[in-house]
Write an enzyme that holds these catalytic residues in place. Structure first.
Site, PDB file in Angstrom:
ATOM      1  N   LYS A  91      -0.608  -4.264 -10.322  1.00 20.04           N
ATOM      2  CA  LYS A  91      -0.910  -3.162  -9.404  1.00 20.04           C
ATOM      3  C   LYS A  91      -1.945  -2.262 -10.036  1.00 20.04           C
ATOM      4  O   LYS A  91      -1.748  -1.748 -11.136  1.00 20.04           O
ATOM      5  CB  LYS A  91       0.365  -2.386  -9.086  1.00 20.04           C
ATOM      6  CG  LYS A  91       0.091  -1.155  -8.235  1.00 20.04           C
ATOM      7  CD  LYS A  91       1.351  -0.558  -7.694  1.00 20.04           C
ATOM      8  CE  LYS A  91       1.030   0.698  -6.913  1.00 20.04           C
ATOM      9  NZ  LYS A  91       2.235   1.300  -6.345  1.00 20.04           N
ATOM     10  N   LYS A 133      -1.939  -6.127  -5.943  1.00 17.47           N
ATOM     11  CA  LYS A 133      -2.179  -4.990  -5.051  1.00 17.47           C
ATOM     12  C   LYS A 133      -3.285  -4.115  -5.613  1.00 17.47           C
ATOM     13  O   LYS A 133      -3.216  -3.813  -6.802  1.00 17.47           O
ATOM     14  CB  LYS A 133      -0.883  -4.197  -4.952  1.00 17.47           C
ATOM     15  CG  LYS A 133      -0.961  -3.004  -4.063  1.00 17.47           C
ATOM     16  CD  LYS A 133       0.366  -2.326  -4.018  1.00 17.47           C
ATOM     17  CE  LYS A 133       0.205  -1.061  -3.222  1.00 17.47           C
ATOM     18  NZ  LYS A 133       1.157  -0.069  -3.593  1.00 17.47           N
TER      19      LYS A 133
HETATM   20  C1  PBG Z   1       3.895   3.751  -4.738  1.00 17.55           C
HETATM   21  C2  PBG Z   1       3.334   2.862  -3.704  1.00 17.55           C
HETATM   22  C3  PBG Z   1       2.041   2.972  -3.213  1.00 17.55           C
HETATM   23  C4  PBG Z   1       1.900   1.993  -2.244  1.00 17.55           C
HETATM   24  C5  PBG Z   1       3.103   1.291  -2.159  1.00 17.55           C
HETATM   25  N1  PBG Z   1       3.987   1.841  -3.083  1.00 17.55           N
HETATM   26  C6  PBG Z   1       0.968   3.938  -3.511  1.00 17.55           C
HETATM   27  C7  PBG Z   1       0.692   4.384  -4.879  1.00 17.55           C
HETATM   28  O1  PBG Z   1       0.913   3.668  -5.846  1.00 17.55           O
HETATM   29  O2  PBG Z   1       0.208   5.504  -5.003  1.00 17.55           O
HETATM   30  C8  PBG Z   1       0.641   1.778  -1.478  1.00 17.55           C
HETATM   31  C9  PBG Z   1       0.735   1.143  -0.171  1.00 17.55           C
HETATM   32  C10 PBG Z   1      -0.507   1.239   0.628  1.00 17.55           C
HETATM   33  O3  PBG Z   1      -1.525   1.849   0.250  1.00 17.55           O
HETATM   34  O4  PBG Z   1      -0.474   0.676   1.729  1.00 17.55           O
HETATM   35  N2  PBG Z   1       5.084   3.532  -5.275  1.00 17.55           N
END
Ligand code: PBG
Length: 333
Positions: free
Chosen positions: A202, A258
């Site tokens: 991520k 991601k």
């Molecule tokens: C955070 C989390 C995020 C997303 C899913 N879980 C955002 C972040 O890390 O700030 C992003 C999902 C998206 O942008 O569609 N736990």
């Protein structure tokens, strides 16, 4: 009989196979089906459906609406739904103390959705950010995100989600060691069948912007602070391999990359390296870009959506977490 000239002509004419729809269908290598989709969905504590301004077509759903959506997913052939909570700002605090509340909106939504459509898998995000007033995924002390103290909180949250009936726990926090700790806790509490999909690779990405709007992480969406001390540097690939290797060793059943489209190279590398069920998250910013350009008439929105989904499959994704899931399943079903 006249002998045709041997040259010049192309030795091979690849266009022959593209000449008609039937030939194109016959040689098509990759297809997206509803069974490849995980529907990304935001639930909120209030009633009804509340539109998310930066994500046209996406609503925050009440528990009741979420249950109806689960039935819709089943009817569309979508195997699973990933839910994310929007929490009233007045109930957030520095430690995200209500993250493991067994009466919270997430466990209530899980129960309602499993009651309405038990055949649909429900995936919960394990992370503190929807519940903290600073919007970070962890416990903060002196400006630092504490790794091990955060894991303790995540375990409570994950066990609560499993007890509520969640089928897949998806830790999205990027703390070190959380997959092993969570797996151990699940086993210790008899949740042997609860799956873990790790947000293994991520990245600290600008493409999460609209999500922070959707879940109401005001400070981070206003550009105050970033997640670079725990999420990965977009420049790195080898590190993604180390992250995924650790999460597999710690007990992840599935892994995720991601964001999605800008990271297809990472996805391909990970599939080649580990042969694990590997999922791509087409995140909020990717959704918003396609919708915005479509609304302006700058791209053909429908074709762009389908093209983006097939790109994930082509790159090796076992499935795609996407806000387009219901629309795409209808189209492809
Ligand atoms: C955070 C989390 C995020 C997303 C899913 N879980 C955002 C972040 O890390 O700030 C992003 C999902 C998206 O942008 O569609 N736990």
């Amino acid at each position: 009989m006249t002998v045709p000239p041997l040259a010049p002509y192309p030795a091979s004419r690849l266009r022959r196979l593209r000449q008609a729809n039937w030939t194109r269908r016959l040689v098509r290598e990759t297809e997206v089906r509803p069974s490849d989709l995980i529907w990304s969905m935001v639930v909120h504590e209030g009633e009804g459906a509340v539109p998310v301004a930066s994500m046209p077509g996406v609503d925050r759903l009440s528990v009741k609406e979420a249950a109806k959506a689960a039935v819709r997913a089943r009817d569309l052939g979508i195997p699973a739904i990933a839910i994310f909570p929007h929490i009233d700002p007045s109930r957030k605090d520095a430690t995200g103390s209500i993250a493991a509340d067994p009466d919270g909106v997430i466990p209530r939504a899980v129960k309602a959705m499993k009651d309405a459509a038990p055949e649909v898998g429900i995936m919960c995000d394990v992370a503190l950010d929807p519940f903290t007033d600073h919007g970070h995924d962890g416990v903060v002390e002196g400006g630092k995100i504490l790794n091990d103290a955060t894991i303790e909180r995540l375990i409570e949250q994950g066990l609560m989600q499993a007890a509520a009936g969640a089928d897949i726990l998806a830790p999205s926090d990027m703390m070190d060691g959380r997959i092993g700790a969570l797996r151990g806790a699940l086993e210790g509490h008899g949740h042997h069948d609860t799956l873990i999909m790790s947000y293994a690779a991520k990245y600290a990405s600008a493409f999460y912007g609209p999500y922070r709007d959707a879940i109401g992480s005001a400070k981070l969406s206003a550009g105050q602070g970033d997640k670079k001390t725990y999420q990965m540097d977009p420049s790195n690939t080898e590190e993604a391999i180390r992250e995924v290797a650790l999460d597999i060793a710690e007990g992840a059943d599935m892994v995720m990359v991601k964001p999605g489209l800008p990271y297809l190279d990472i996805l391909r590398r990970l599939v080649d390296e580990f042969r694990m069920p590997t999922y791509a998250f087409q995140v909020s910013g990717e959704y918003a870009m396609i919708k915005a350009a479509g609304a302006n008439g700058w791209i053909d929105e429908e074709r762009a959506i389908l093209e983006s989904l097939v790109a994930f499959k082509r790159a090796g994704a076992a499935g795609i977490i996407t806000y387009f899931a219901p629309w795409a399943a209808e189209k492809l079903g």
